[in-house]
Design a protein around this motif. Structure first.
Motif, PDB file in Angstrom:
ATOM      1  N   ALA A   1    -168.202 -73.380   9.663  1.00 44.96           N
ATOM      2  CA  ALA A   1    -167.589 -74.114  10.933  1.00 44.96           C
ATOM      3  C   ALA A   1    -167.239 -75.419  10.222  1.00 44.96           C
TER       4      ALA A   1
ATOM      5  N   VAL B   1    -172.711 -71.407  22.176  1.00 42.85           N
ATOM      6  CA  VAL B   1    -171.400 -71.078  22.653  1.00 42.85           C
ATOM      7  C   VAL B   1    -170.998 -70.891  24.176  1.00 42.85           C
TER       8      VAL B   1
ATOM      9  N   THR C   1    -165.890 -77.074  18.142  1.00 43.40           N
ATOM     10  CA  THR C   1    -165.109 -75.962  17.459  1.00 43.40           C
ATOM     11  C   THR C   1    -164.800 -75.236  18.777  1.00 43.40           C
TER      12      THR C   1
ATOM     13  N   TYR D   1    -166.327 -71.984  22.868  1.00 48.44           N
ATOM     14  CA  TYR D   1    -166.355 -73.279  22.708  1.00 48.44           C
ATOM     15  C   TYR D   1    -167.889 -73.747  22.268  1.00 48.44           C
ATOM     16  N   CYS D   2    -167.862 -74.385  21.094  1.00 46.18           N
ATOM     17  CA  CYS D   2    -169.178 -74.868  20.391  1.00 46.18           C
ATOM     18  C   CYS D   2    -169.125 -76.426  20.821  1.00 46.18           C
TER      19      CYS D   2
ATOM     20  N   LEU E   1    -166.883 -70.536  13.771  1.00 44.72           N
ATOM     21  CA  LEU E   1    -166.901 -71.312  15.154  1.00 44.72           C
ATOM     22  C   LEU E   1    -168.143 -71.808  15.256  1.00 44.72           C
ATOM     23  N   CYS E   2    -169.219 -71.392  14.823  1.00 52.37           N
ATOM     24  CA  CYS E   2    -170.855 -71.968  14.916  1.00 52.37           C
ATOM     25  C   CYS E   2    -171.585 -71.543  13.867  1.00 52.37           C
TER      26      CYS E   2
ATOM     27  N   TYR F   1    -162.108 -71.824  20.067  1.00 51.16           N
ATOM     28  CA  TYR F   1    -161.472 -70.473  19.671  1.00 51.16           C
ATOM     29  C   TYR F   1    -160.584 -70.206  20.932  1.00 51.16           C
TER      30      TYR F   1
END
Length: 536
Positions: A103, A140, A156, A150-151, A98-99, A158
């Protein structure tokens, strides 16, 4: 974006696990990811909540297998006993993608579970890690209602999905975590298939399966594990921690094999208490073996142990020509499985040849409802279909006609429940009265089934059956359970089984008539007077 670089470490020396710093060797992808987790993630629950993560050696080993696979990893299966922080490890992996250093801009990440509750657990742990981490919480955003992370700087996203939601189509995931896939019963999951078939647009998609084992061989996770363990596809890796069935199931050695965290963050005293309960209370043993020892064990009492059935999966002779053949015919209702099993002695064993029929129309829907790949088996030739939406007995009758012409068939045992509908088709197929007399009624109550099951069980335990690992018969064997009357007699129970058992019923009938009395090889056509009277 400058701030984000602090989260996504790029300095190789900073990325090294502490134990590796002194060596100053080139940092591998896995080492970089391990360092990132230990730098930015926090323990989400338990007595050490909020402290920086210190991955155990066995946890690092799993990450090394995933990210340093020279072939590249497409799917990784990690299976331990319960309470070994499987879902927490899944949350760390999610945040890596995600981060973290794994990523990909605008990447879509998903965790999939079979229930809303399990999906909420996966999301909840990942959200707690984010909130407890000063660096991650800067970048995030947590969306509790939608179960999303959410990033914004990377784009990105999830999302946590469950099998109860029909939202898995039209997605394009870079990473999917299948949490507790062992809860899927049968070889299919619509959610699993939807996510796995939606990765085609990604260059390097990754799926992680983290779960305790499923109860039976026919379940989806068992099929994936067995395939992975063959090593056929080097991009699919499997790490299975399960107690050896030869060990005392209540011993610390057996427990340790399936629980790498035992005595660490897993409460050893509590687990040993579970073992003591299971040893004292037989009703708890099956769930203990499955959840704690991570063994494939049905909660219900199967007719035959999986290992015993598998040991009889040797090849079947290609032809029954010249042998005395016996059969069992389990006639279904209009839409269910109809089964025929032939048995003949060859080289000291009873060789088994099954045939199964289902209606052609609606087979995909029935595959979905039963969670069994009937459609795939039909295409592969393991299952026959009859035209229309109901079983057409004429196809069964004419196939029997071919078998009677080709083979030396002495008896066919049948349950006479649907005989009045089937017998006219035998006449239509050209069966003479003498040939029809070879069909022997065999009721499926306790009185007839109990001695038959005893004989079949004895043959299986002594290795005197070869069934050739026929997939439809294997399914029926794994589903078959027995019920007992007050006198201790047993019978196969379709209403108590987890799925279809028709071929096991047919095999039991075939072997019962074969063993009822020794028969000489048939040198001439039998007449009705030649047949022994069967009293059941």
């Amino acid at each position: 974006m400058g701030k984000l670089k602090r989260v996504r470490l790029t300095d190789p020396q900073r990325d090294e696990p502490r134990a590796e710093k002194s060596s100053r060797k080139a940092v591998t992808r896995a080492q970089r990811n391990i360092a990132w987790i230990e730098t930015h993630c926090r323990i989400p629950e338990g007595p050490d909540v909020g402290k920086p993560v210190r991955l155990r050696r066995w946890q690092k080993r799993e990450l090394i297998r995933i990210y340093d696979n020279p072939h590249g990893t497409r799917r990784a299966i990690i299976s331990w006993g319960r309470k070994n922080a499987k879902t927490t490890l899944a949350a760390f992996i999610l945040l890596l993608h995600l981060c973290g250093p794994e990523a990909k801009p605008n990447g879509q990440l998903f965790s999939a579970a079979q229930s809303r509750e399990q999906a909420a657990i996966t999301f909840g742990l990942a959200a707690k890690i984010v909130r407890l981490s000063p660096s991650l919480s800067e970048h995030v955003a947590t969306r509790d209602t939608a179960k999303q992370l959410y990033c914004a700087e990377l784009g990105t996203l999830y999302r946590a999905l469950s099998a109860e939601a029909s939202t898995a189509y039209g997605l394009s995931p870079t990473l999917v975590i299948h949490d507790e896939l062992g809860q899927v019963r049968g070889p299919r999951s619509e959610l699993y298939e939807a996510l796995e078939t939606s990765t085609g647009a990604q260059a390097e998609p990754l799926s992680i399966v983290i779960s305790t084992q499923a109860p039976s061989d026919g379940d989806l996770l068992s099929i994936l594990i067995d395939d992975a363990l063959t090593g056929t596809d080097p991009r699919v890796i499997c790490s299975l921690h399960a107690a050896d069935v030869s060990l005392d199931p209540f011993s610390v050695k057996a427990i340790k094999q399936a629980n790498p965290a035992l005595g660490d963050f897993q409460n050893k005293a509590e687990v040993l208490s579970m073992a003591a309960d299971a040893k004292r209370l037989p009703s708890k043993e099956a769930s203990y073996r499955n959840l704690v020892l991570n063994q494939r064990v049905e909660a219900k009492s199967p007719f035959i142990a999986r290992a015993t059935w598998q040991s009889c999966g040797g090849p079947v002779t290609s032809t029954f020509e010249g042998l005395t053949v016996f059969g069992g015919l389990d006639l279904s209702a209009t839409q269910d499985l109809t089964g025929l099993v032939l048995a003949a002695q060859h080289a000291g064993q009873w060789h088994i040849k099954p045939t199964a029929w289902l209606p052609e129309k609606g087979i995909k829907e029935r595959s979905r409802l039963d969670r069994v790949p009937y459609d795939l088996w039909a295409r592969a030739g393991h299952l026959n279909t009859t035209p229309g939406r109901t079983i057409e007995y004429q196809w069964v009758a004419f196939r029997l006609r071919e078998l009677f012409d080709e083979l030396n068939i002495a008896k066919i045992a049948f349950d006479d429940w649907n005989w009045k509908h089937f017998q006219p088709w035998l006449v239509e197929a050209g069966f003479t009265e003498e040939e029809q007399a070879r069909f022997v009624p065999f009721r499926q109550g306790f009185k007839t089934m109990s001695p038959a099951l005893r004989d079949v069980e004895s043959l299986l335990l002594s290795g005197k059956i070869a069934h050739g690992d026929h997939p439809v018969l294997n399914m029926c064997a794994s589903n078959a359970v027995v019920v007992t009357d007050p006198a201790g007699n047993r019978k196969l129970a379709k209403d108590k089984s987890t799925g279809r058992i028709d071929l096991m019923v047919a095999m039991t009938m075939a072997l019962a008539v074969a063993l009822s009395e020794p028969l000489p090889e048939i040198q001439k056509p039998l007449t009705a007077d030649d047949m022994p009277v069967m009293i059941w």
